[in-house]
Design a protein around this motif. Structure first.
Motif, PDB file in Angstrom:
ATOM      1  N   ALA A  86      60.302   2.149  -0.505  1.00 58.62           N
ATOM      2  CA  ALA A  86      61.098   3.111   0.261  1.00 58.62           C
ATOM      3  C   ALA A  86      62.536   2.655   0.480  1.00 58.62           C
ATOM      4  O   ALA A  86      63.422   3.494   0.704  1.00 58.62           O
ATOM      5  CB  ALA A  86      60.432   3.383   1.607  1.00 58.62           C
ATOM      6  N   PHE A  87      62.796   1.347   0.432  1.00 57.03           N
ATOM      7  CA  PHE A  87      64.130   0.827   0.720  1.00 57.03           C
ATOM      8  C   PHE A  87      64.620  -0.063  -0.420  1.00 57.03           C
ATOM      9  O   PHE A  87      63.874  -0.931  -0.882  1.00 57.03           O
ATOM     10  CB  PHE A  87      64.119   0.027   2.019  1.00 57.03           C
ATOM     11  CG  PHE A  87      63.785   0.838   3.238  1.00 57.03           C
ATOM     12  CD1 PHE A  87      64.787   1.449   3.982  1.00 57.03           C
ATOM     13  CD2 PHE A  87      62.467   0.995   3.629  1.00 57.03           C
ATOM     14  CE1 PHE A  87      64.481   2.204   5.097  1.00 57.03           C
ATOM     15  CE2 PHE A  87      62.151   1.748   4.755  1.00 57.03           C
ATOM     16  CZ  PHE A  87      63.161   2.353   5.483  1.00 57.03           C
ATOM     17  N   PRO A  88      65.856   0.124  -0.857  1.00 55.49           N
ATOM     18  CA  PRO A  88      66.393  -0.771  -1.885  1.00 55.49           C
ATOM     19  C   PRO A  88      66.338  -2.235  -1.483  1.00 55.49           C
ATOM     20  O   PRO A  88      66.097  -3.112  -2.315  1.00 55.49           O
ATOM     21  CB  PRO A  88      67.844  -0.289  -2.044  1.00 55.49           C
ATOM     22  CG  PRO A  88      67.816   1.132  -1.617  1.00 55.49           C
ATOM     23  CD  PRO A  88      66.812   1.196  -0.514  1.00 55.49           C
ATOM     24  N   CYS A  89      66.570  -2.510  -0.189  1.00 57.90           N
ATOM     25  CA  CYS A  89      66.534  -3.890   0.292  1.00 57.90           C
ATOM     26  C   CYS A  89      65.766  -3.967   1.600  1.00 57.90           C
ATOM     27  O   CYS A  89      65.911  -3.091   2.469  1.00 57.90           O
ATOM     28  CB  CYS A  89      67.945  -4.429   0.494  1.00 57.90           C
ATOM     29  SG  CYS A  89      68.001  -6.132   1.109  1.00 57.90           S
ATOM     30  N   LEU A 109      56.571  -6.540   3.373  1.00 62.83           N
ATOM     31  CA  LEU A 109      58.003  -6.555   3.035  1.00 62.83           C
ATOM     32  C   LEU A 109      58.200  -6.260   1.555  1.00 62.83           C
ATOM     33  O   LEU A 109      59.076  -5.479   1.168  1.00 62.83           O
ATOM     34  CB  LEU A 109      58.611  -7.924   3.367  1.00 62.83           C
ATOM     35  CG  LEU A 109      58.494  -8.460   4.784  1.00 62.83           C
ATOM     36  CD1 LEU A 109      59.137  -9.838   4.874  1.00 62.83           C
ATOM     37  CD2 LEU A 109      59.120  -7.513   5.787  1.00 62.83           C
ATOM     38  N   VAL A 110      57.380  -6.892   0.731  1.00 62.48           N
ATOM     39  CA  VAL A 110      57.487  -6.701  -0.710  1.00 62.48           C
ATOM     40  C   VAL A 110      57.094  -5.280  -1.093  1.00 62.48           C
ATOM     41  O   VAL A 110      57.739  -4.646  -1.932  1.00 62.48           O
ATOM     42  CB  VAL A 110      56.613  -7.728  -1.450  1.00 62.48           C
ATOM     43  CG1 VAL A 110      56.635  -7.477  -2.950  1.00 62.48           C
ATOM     44  CG2 VAL A 110      57.070  -9.149  -1.136  1.00 62.48           C
ATOM     45  N   ARG A 111      56.063  -4.762  -0.468  1.00 70.72           N
ATOM     46  CA  ARG A 111      55.571  -3.421  -0.823  1.00 70.72           C
ATOM     47  C   ARG A 111      56.627  -2.353  -0.611  1.00 70.72           C
ATOM     48  O   ARG A 111      56.807  -1.465  -1.460  1.00 70.72           O
ATOM     49  CB  ARG A 111      54.318  -3.082  -0.009  1.00 70.72           C
ATOM     50  CG  ARG A 111      53.722  -1.715  -0.335  1.00 70.72           C
ATOM     51  CD  ARG A 111      52.546  -1.370   0.547  1.00 70.72           C
ATOM     52  NE  ARG A 111      52.912  -1.190   1.943  1.00 70.72           N
ATOM     53  CZ  ARG A 111      53.476  -0.074   2.428  1.00 70.72           C
ATOM     54  NH1 ARG A 111      53.735   0.961   1.634  1.00 70.72           N
ATOM     55  NH2 ARG A 111      53.772   0.013   3.713  1.00 70.72           N
ATOM     56  N   VAL A 112      57.337  -2.397   0.514  1.00 67.36           N
ATOM     57  CA  VAL A 112      58.266  -1.304   0.841  1.00 67.36           C
ATOM     58  C   VAL A 112      59.660  -1.528   0.242  1.00 67.36           C
ATOM     59  O   VAL A 112      60.531  -0.672   0.381  1.00 67.36           O
ATOM     60  CB  VAL A 112      58.374  -1.093   2.365  1.00 67.36           C
ATOM     61  CG1 VAL A 112      57.012  -0.767   2.952  1.00 67.36           C
ATOM     62  CG2 VAL A 112      58.988  -2.301   3.056  1.00 67.36           C
ATOM     63  N   ALA A 113      59.880  -2.667  -0.427  1.00 64.55           N
ATOM     64  CA  ALA A 113      61.167  -2.941  -1.063  1.00 64.55           C
ATOM     65  C   ALA A 113      61.168  -2.422  -2.499  1.00 64.55           C
ATOM     66  O   ALA A 113      60.179  -2.548  -3.225  1.00 64.55           O
ATOM     67  CB  ALA A 113      61.458  -4.439  -1.064  1.00 64.55           C
ATOM     68  N   ALA A 114      62.312  -1.866  -2.912  1.00 65.13           N
ATOM     69  CA  ALA A 114      62.451  -1.384  -4.285  1.00 65.13           C
ATOM     70  C   ALA A 114      63.175  -2.395  -5.171  1.00 65.13           C
ATOM     71  O   ALA A 114      62.854  -2.523  -6.354  1.00 65.13           O
ATOM     72  CB  ALA A 114      63.204  -0.057  -4.292  1.00 65.13           C
ATOM     73  N   ARG A 115      64.158  -3.118  -4.597  1.00 63.62           N
ATOM     74  CA  ARG A 115      64.963  -4.029  -5.409  1.00 63.62           C
ATOM     75  C   ARG A 115      64.947  -5.464  -4.887  1.00 63.62           C
ATOM     76  O   ARG A 115      64.598  -6.387  -5.606  1.00 63.62           O
ATOM     77  CB  ARG A 115      66.418  -3.529  -5.462  1.00 63.62           C
ATOM     78  CG  ARG A 115      66.600  -2.165  -6.086  1.00 63.62           C
ATOM     79  CD  ARG A 115      68.071  -1.764  -6.062  1.00 63.62           C
ATOM     80  NE  ARG A 115      68.269  -0.390  -6.498  1.00 63.62           N
ATOM     81  CZ  ARG A 115      69.425   0.265  -6.383  1.00 63.62           C
ATOM     82  NH1 ARG A 115      70.487  -0.358  -5.880  1.00 63.62           N
ATOM     83  NH2 ARG A 115      69.525   1.518  -6.788  1.00 63.62           N
ATOM     84  N   HIS A 116      65.355  -5.633  -3.623  1.00 66.52           N
ATOM     85  CA  HIS A 116      65.530  -6.975  -3.098  1.00 66.52           C
ATOM     86  C   HIS A 116      64.808  -7.167  -1.756  1.00 66.52           C
ATOM     87  O   HIS A 116      64.673  -6.235  -0.970  1.00 66.52           O
ATOM     88  CB  HIS A 116      67.016  -7.300  -2.894  1.00 66.52           C
ATOM     89  CG  HIS A 116      67.787  -7.392  -4.163  1.00 66.52           C
ATOM     90  ND1 HIS A 116      68.623  -6.378  -4.606  1.00 66.52           N
ATOM     91  CD2 HIS A 116      67.858  -8.369  -5.107  1.00 66.52           C
ATOM     92  CE1 HIS A 116      69.167  -6.727  -5.752  1.00 66.52           C
ATOM     93  NE2 HIS A 116      68.721  -7.923  -6.089  1.00 66.52           N
ATOM     94  N   VAL A 117      64.379  -8.405  -1.543  1.00 68.85           N
ATOM     95  CA  VAL A 117      63.834  -8.841  -0.261  1.00 68.85           C
ATOM     96  C   VAL A 117      64.592 -10.109   0.131  1.00 68.85           C
ATOM     97  O   VAL A 117      64.712 -11.042  -0.671  1.00 68.85           O
ATOM     98  CB  VAL A 117      62.329  -9.146  -0.340  1.00 68.85           C
ATOM     99  CG1 VAL A 117      61.797  -9.566   1.027  1.00 68.85           C
ATOM    100  CG2 VAL A 117      61.555  -7.945  -0.870  1.00 68.85           C
ATOM    101  N   ALA A 217      64.117 -10.645  -6.136  1.00 68.71           N
ATOM    102  CA  ALA A 217      64.352  -9.402  -6.850  1.00 68.71           C
ATOM    103  C   ALA A 217      63.034  -8.893  -7.408  1.00 68.71           C
ATOM    104  O   ALA A 217      62.205  -9.675  -7.900  1.00 68.71           O
ATOM    105  CB  ALA A 217      65.352  -9.594  -7.989  1.00 68.71           C
ATOM    106  N   LYS A 218      62.833  -7.569  -7.333  1.00 67.19           N
ATOM    107  CA  LYS A 218      61.646  -6.917  -7.877  1.00 67.19           C
ATOM    108  C   LYS A 218      62.021  -6.177  -9.163  1.00 67.19           C
ATOM    109  O   LYS A 218      63.074  -5.568  -9.261  1.00 67.19           O
ATOM    110  CB  LYS A 218      61.082  -5.906  -6.878  1.00 67.19           C
ATOM    111  CG  LYS A 218      60.465  -6.506  -5.635  1.00 67.19           C
ATOM    112  CD  LYS A 218      59.875  -5.414  -4.741  1.00 67.19           C
ATOM    113  CE  LYS A 218      58.658  -4.763  -5.390  1.00 67.19           C
ATOM    114  NZ  LYS A 218      58.019  -3.771  -4.479  1.00 67.19           N
ATOM    115  N   ASP A 219      61.137  -6.238 -10.140  1.00 64.22           N
ATOM    116  CA  ASP A 219      61.271  -5.440 -11.358  1.00 64.22           C
ATOM    117  C   ASP A 219      62.638  -5.599 -12.002  1.00 64.22           C
ATOM    118  O   ASP A 219      63.272  -4.619 -12.423  1.00 64.22           O
ATOM    119  CB  ASP A 219      61.037  -3.960 -11.041  1.00 64.22           C
ATOM    120  CG  ASP A 219      59.658  -3.711 -10.450  1.00 64.22           C
ATOM    121  OD1 ASP A 219      59.528  -2.819  -9.603  1.00 64.22           O
ATOM    122  OD2 ASP A 219      58.711  -4.429 -10.835  1.00 64.22           O
ATOM    123  N   GLY A 220      63.121  -6.848 -12.056  1.00 66.81           N
ATOM    124  CA  GLY A 220      64.398  -7.108 -12.702  1.00 66.81           C
ATOM    125  C   GLY A 220      65.602  -6.637 -11.943  1.00 66.81           C
ATOM    126  O   GLY A 220      66.698  -6.551 -12.492  1.00 66.81           O
ATOM    127  N   GLY A 221      65.427  -6.373 -10.595  1.00 64.65           N
ATOM    128  CA  GLY A 221      66.556  -5.884  -9.799  1.00 64.65           C
ATOM    129  C   GLY A 221      67.634  -6.927  -9.610  1.00 64.65           C
ATOM    130  O   GLY A 221      67.478  -8.088  -9.873  1.00 64.65           O
TER     131      GLY A 221
END
Length: 221
Positions: A86-89, A109-117, A217-221
């Motif tokens: 839900a959130f880019p970061c 935290l990881v689940r709801v992040a799209a790019r960075h934590v 970074a998630k998924d190469g973000g």
């Protein structure tokens, strides 16, 4: 300033002093600004100082007290009320050590992040060391208060354990560690050199480093 080798699992070092939570928030807003947008979820935001500091960023803060956008008791929360990615970061600074459900909340935290934590953990050993050595005094978030405290740490660990946890979580979730650094209050270099001679390697870090910070970074973000 920085030193160390993050690629080898040892965090880089930056020498900075945080005289207040507000000062720490200003540093976070500047130091991690490339990751904090276009929208950020601040988990455990308390008074949400980053709301005003992160101009141009859609900010959402959650906590049980203070000035959050959404009031949420993280200690009793099994699932954050947001969709996957839900959130880019997602930001979580000096919070997880207060939660019994530390491991499950990290997963959230990881689940709801799209790019960075962006996560930080304190060196609890550092604050406790001198009072224990002296056999007198007290230190925040621990001890045996006469009345139930409003807040306390549930975990007691040093830099070595904090770093190991952060790296382990990256491996479990398939996250890329973009940055891994430790902050330490600045001291004259001769003082640091003498301390490192007396307490080499991990012993120095566990005695004097203040906080470990990780950017994932998630998924190469």
């Amino acid at each position: 300033m920085s030193d160390g080798d993050a690629s080898a699992g040892r965090p880089e070092k930056e020498y900075v002093r945080f005289p207040s939570r507000e000062a720490r928030s200003r540093w976070v807003a500047t130091r991690f600004r490339p990751y904090l947008g276009p929208a950020v979820l601040d988990v455990g935001c308390c008074e949400a100082p980053l709301r005003a500091l992160l101009t141009g960023v859609a900010y959402t803060g959650v906590d049980v007290a203070g000035d959050p956008d959404l009031r949420l008791d993280l200690a009793r929360c099994e699932r954050l009320p947001f969709a996957d990615g839900a959130f880019p970061c997602v930001l979580c600074i000096e919070v997880l050590e207060h939660l019994e459900n530390l491991h499950a909340m990290f997963d959230e935290l990881v689940r709801v992040a799209a790019r960075h934590v962006v996560v930080s953990l304190p060196n609890c050993w550092r604050d406790a060391r001198r009072p224990i050595e002296r056999g007198a005094g007290s230190f925040a978030h621990y001890g045996l208060p006469l009345d139930p405290p409003a807040d306390r740490h549930r975990w007691f660990f040093g830099i070595t354990a904090a770093r190991a946890f952060l790296l382990d979580r990256a491996a479990r979730h398939g996250l890329r560690v973009v940055e891994l650094l430790a902050t330490e209050p600045p001291r004259p270099w001769p003082v640091r050199a003498l301390r490192r001679l007396r307490y080499p390697g991990e012993r120095y870090e566990n005695r004097y480093a203040q906080t470990v910070w990780a950017v994932y970074a998630k998924d190469g973000g």
